[in-house]
Design an enzyme around this catalytic site. Structure first.
Site, PDB file in Angstrom:
ATOM      1  N   SER A   1      14.365  -1.657   1.716  1.00  0.00           N
ATOM      2  CA  SER A   1      13.630  -1.602   1.898  1.00  0.00           C
ATOM      3  C   SER A   1      13.230  -1.157   3.769  1.00  0.00           C
ATOM      4  O   SER A   1      14.084  -1.958   4.135  1.00  0.00           O
ATOM      5  CB  SER A   1      12.630  -2.761   1.930  1.00  0.00           C
ATOM      6  OG  SER A   1      11.512  -2.624   3.106  1.00  0.00           O
TER       7      SER A   1
ATOM      8  N   ASP B   1       6.896   0.254   2.445  1.00  0.00           N
ATOM      9  CA  ASP B   1       6.202  -0.978   1.660  1.00  0.00           C
ATOM     10  C   ASP B   1       4.994  -1.179   2.713  1.00  0.00           C
ATOM     11  O   ASP B   1       4.669  -0.183   4.032  1.00  0.00           O
ATOM     12  CB  ASP B   1       6.017  -2.350   2.310  1.00  0.00           C
ATOM     13  CG  ASP B   1       7.651  -2.433   1.548  1.00  0.00           C
ATOM     14  OD1 ASP B   1       7.985  -2.960   0.170  1.00  0.00           O
ATOM     15  OD2 ASP B   1       9.076  -3.259   1.506  1.00  0.00           O
TER      16      ASP B   1
ATOM     17  N   MET C   1       1.241  -1.307   3.274  1.00  0.00           N
ATOM     18  CA  MET C   1       0.132  -2.536   3.307  1.00  0.00           C
ATOM     19  C   MET C   1      -0.749  -2.255   4.542  1.00  0.00           C
ATOM     20  O   MET C   1      -0.947  -1.553   5.727  1.00  0.00           O
ATOM     21  CB  MET C   1       0.904  -3.928   4.451  1.00  0.00           C
ATOM     22  CG  MET C   1       2.133  -4.419   4.003  1.00  0.00           C
ATOM     23  SD  MET C   1       3.328  -5.692   4.844  1.00  0.00           S
ATOM     24  CE  MET C   1       4.606  -5.310   4.118  1.00  0.00           C
TER      25      MET C   1
ATOM     26  N   MET D   1       1.082  -2.066  -1.267  1.00  0.00           N
ATOM     27  CA  MET D   1       0.059  -2.894  -1.032  1.00  0.00           C
ATOM     28  C   MET D   1      -1.169  -2.945   0.100  1.00  0.00           C
ATOM     29  O   MET D   1      -1.753  -3.617   0.693  1.00  0.00           O
ATOM     30  CB  MET D   1       1.197  -4.514   0.184  1.00  0.00           C
ATOM     31  CG  MET D   1       2.239  -4.614  -0.592  1.00  0.00           C
ATOM     32  SD  MET D   1       3.939  -5.367   0.117  1.00  0.00           S
ATOM     33  CE  MET D   1       4.414  -3.972   0.386  1.00  0.00           C
TER      34      MET D   1
ATOM     35  N   MET E   1       7.842 -10.470  -7.325  1.00  0.00           N
ATOM     36  CA  MET E   1       7.781 -10.300  -5.898  1.00  0.00           C
ATOM     37  C   MET E   1       8.029 -11.628  -5.626  1.00  0.00           C
ATOM     38  O   MET E   1       7.404 -13.391  -6.104  1.00  0.00           O
ATOM     39  CB  MET E   1       6.099 -10.400  -4.961  1.00  0.00           C
ATOM     40  CG  MET E   1       5.243  -9.215  -5.344  1.00  0.00           C
ATOM     41  SD  MET E   1       6.637  -7.659  -4.727  1.00  0.00           S
ATOM     42  CE  MET E   1       6.294  -8.752  -2.670  1.00  0.00           C
TER      43      MET E   1
END
Ligand code: DX5
Ligand code: ZN
Length: 219
Positions: A9, A36, A38, A69, A138
């Site tokens: 990641s 990722d 967000m 996310m 998760m």
């Protein structure tokens, strides 16, 4: 058992040296690059959006595994596909019409993933499992890297594996959060196929070696 798919990641990368870190991943045994995104609404943190994903894509030689996310992700599926995503995962908790969202991701020619928070029971995926290419379990509460692994994850992996087998689905199980060489063998034993690792890879002195260590775990 075949070797796990390793997806470092880049949330834990050095954002001022992102090209250097992507090139390191290109030279490593990493299979995918986990990205990722967000929005500061679905999770209490903001990371980056499609311009950064596009920049990463320019240098990446491995598929981008984009983890959204964000609330109501349908609004941005095409944007992230255009930015270079190969896999797009949305959160179960962020979708009102998950089945429709999965079809929309597939219509963009991307692999369709669903991420579940630690409090979300994997049984809730039973009715859509055949439409899901990968499930991200998760193993921390989403929003931040560097958190500790939640032990209840092993049970969830076993339950999900059972659902996949019962339904003759080909869904991959991906684990995200606090993954390291200590918990990885038991995760693979429980049925995981893909390991995401942020801090464990990027905070180690030899990131390429750490990726090789995860890739080399044989049961
Ligand atoms: C957490 C992110 C993870 C994170 C993992 O919200 O979804 O992908 O980068 O980082 P580590 O491996 O440090 O827990
Ligand atoms: Zn993630």
């Amino acid at each position: 058992m075949s070797a796990p798919i390793i997806a470092p990641s880049i949330l834990a990368a050095d954002f001022a040296n992102l090209q250097r870190d992507i090139e390191m991943l290109n030279e490593s045994q990493a299979d995918w690059i986990h990205v990722d995104v967000m929005d500061g609404v679905f999770v209490p943190n903001i990371s980056f959006g499609q311009p950064v994903v596009e920049a990463v894509y320019k240098h990446a030689k491995k598929p981008l595994d984009v983890h959204l996310m964000i609330q109501d992700p349908d609004r941005y599926l095409a944007a992230f596909r255009n930015a270079g995503a190969a896999n797009i995962s949305v959160h179960y908790e962020a979708c009102n019409h998950l089945h429709r969202t999965l079809q929309a991701i597939k219509a963009l020619d991307c692999k369709a993933g669903v991420a579940v928070n630690p409090h979300t029971n994997v049984q809730l995926l039973e009715d859509t499992i055949k439409d899901i290419d990968l499930v991200i379990i998760m193993s921390v509460n989403p929003g931040f890297g560097g958190q500790s692994f939640i032990e209840n994850t092993y049970k969830k992996v076993r339950q999900l594996k059972e659902i996949i087998v019962e339904n003759e689905a080909s869904t991959l199980i991906e684990i995200d959060g606090g993954v390291n060489a200590h918990n990885a063998p038991a995760l693979l034993e429980a049925g995981a196929d893909v390991l995401v690792a942020g801090s464990f890879v990027f905070k180690s002195v030899d990131s390429v070696g750490t990726i090789a260590e995860l890739k080399g775990i044989n049961l």
